[in-house]
Design a protein around this motif. Structure first.
Motif, mmCIF file in Angstrom:
data_model
loop_
_atom_site.group_PDB
_atom_site.id
_atom_site.type_symbol
_atom_site.label_atom_id
_atom_site.label_comp_id
_atom_site.label_asym_id
_atom_site.label_seq_id
_atom_site.Cartn_x
_atom_site.Cartn_y
_atom_site.Cartn_z
ATOM 1 N N ARG A 69 0.833 -1.208 0.000
ATOM 2 C CA ARG A 69 0.000 0.000 0.000
ATOM 3 C C ARG A 69 0.868 1.259 0.000
ATOM 4 O O ARG A 69 0.609 2.210 -0.741
ATOM 5 C CB ARG A 69 -0.913 -0.019 1.224
ATOM 6 N N ALA A 70 1.910 1.257 0.820
ATOM 7 C CA ALA A 70 2.807 2.418 0.875
ATOM 8 C C ALA A 70 3.499 2.625 -0.471
ATOM 9 O O ALA A 70 3.596 3.756 -0.964
ATOM 10 C CB ALA A 70 3.838 2.241 1.988
ATOM 11 N N ALA A 71 3.967 1.537 -1.066
ATOM 12 C CA ALA A 71 4.636 1.644 -2.367
ATOM 13 C C ALA A 71 3.672 2.148 -3.436
ATOM 14 O O ALA A 71 4.032 2.995 -4.261
ATOM 15 C CB ALA A 71 5.212 0.286 -2.769
ATOM 16 N N ALA A 72 2.439 1.657 -3.408
ATOM 17 C CA ALA A 72 1.446 2.100 -4.394
ATOM 18 C C ALA A 72 1.092 3.566 -4.189
ATOM 19 O O ALA A 72 0.967 4.332 -5.148
ATOM 20 C CB ALA A 72 0.192 1.234 -4.297
ATOM 21 N N LEU A 73 0.958 3.974 -2.934
ATOM 22 C CA LEU A 73 0.640 5.374 -2.637
ATOM 23 C C LEU A 73 1.759 6.290 -3.109
ATOM 24 O O LEU A 73 1.525 7.282 -3.798
ATOM 25 C CB LEU A 73 0.408 5.549 -1.132
ATOM 26 N N LEU A 74 2.973 5.935 -2.762
ATOM 27 C CA LEU A 74 4.111 6.774 -3.142
ATOM 28 C C LEU A 74 4.401 6.697 -4.639
ATOM 29 O O LEU A 74 4.933 7.634 -5.211
ATOM 30 C CB LEU A 74 5.350 6.374 -2.338
ATOM 31 N N ASP A 92 12.360 2.209 -0.784
ATOM 32 C CA ASP A 92 12.569 2.251 -2.236
ATOM 33 C C ASP A 92 11.530 3.137 -2.919
ATOM 34 O O ASP A 92 11.845 3.885 -3.850
ATOM 35 C CB ASP A 92 12.510 0.838 -2.834
ATOM 36 N N ALA A 93 10.279 3.056 -2.456
ATOM 37 C CA ALA A 93 9.215 3.884 -3.044
ATOM 38 C C ALA A 93 9.504 5.362 -2.835
ATOM 39 O O ALA A 93 9.319 6.175 -3.750
ATOM 40 C CB ALA A 93 7.864 3.517 -2.431
ATOM 41 N N LEU A 94 9.997 5.730 -1.651
ATOM 42 C CA LEU A 94 10.365 7.135 -1.400
ATOM 43 C C LEU A 94 11.505 7.573 -2.310
ATOM 44 O O LEU A 94 11.486 8.679 -2.848
ATOM 45 C CB LEU A 94 10.784 7.325 0.058
#
Length: 118
Positions: free
Chosen positions: A15-20, A94-96
């Motif tokens: 979810r965090a990766a998708a959001l970012l 990684d998403a950030l």
């Protein structure tokens, strides 16, 4: 119960990766799955659903605020990513980093500047 906790960690990272990463349909899918897994954990642990809803809303607001801040100030992503890695959250780190890279202006090579100044 360990399987539910592991599932929750996986869903939160996705979810965090998708959001970012700016993938709203994946964010919504992960949010729905989060609600399901958290509900199962809450039932098993006897935790109040309202408390969980508040915690999820707080986490969502924090993730959105961090993403907004990184978009405006990509340089803050490095220390935030390091902190996430220290907390064993490599997917979010990684998403950030990807979000920051997408919002960092290209650097002018030093040799190009020397030609302009000459």
């Amino acid at each position: 119960m360990g399987a539910l906790v592991d599932a929750l960690a996986d869903v939160r990272a996705a979810r965090a990766a998708a959001l970012l990463g700016g993938r709203p349909s994946d964010v919504l899918a992960a949010a729905r799955t989060t609600v399901t897994v958290v509900g199962a954990l809450a039932d098993r642990l006897g935790i109040d659903d309202a408390e969980i809803a508040r915690s999820l809303a707080d986490a969502e607001a924090l993730a959105r605020a961090v993403a907004d801040a990184v978009r405006q100030h990509p340089e803050i992503a490095a220390p935030l990513s390091a902190a996430l890695r220290a907390r064993e959250q490599p997917d979010a780190a990684d998403a950030l980093a990807r979000l920051a890279a997408a919002h960092t202006p290209p650097q002018t090579p030093a040799h190009a500047l020397s030609e302009v100044l000459a």
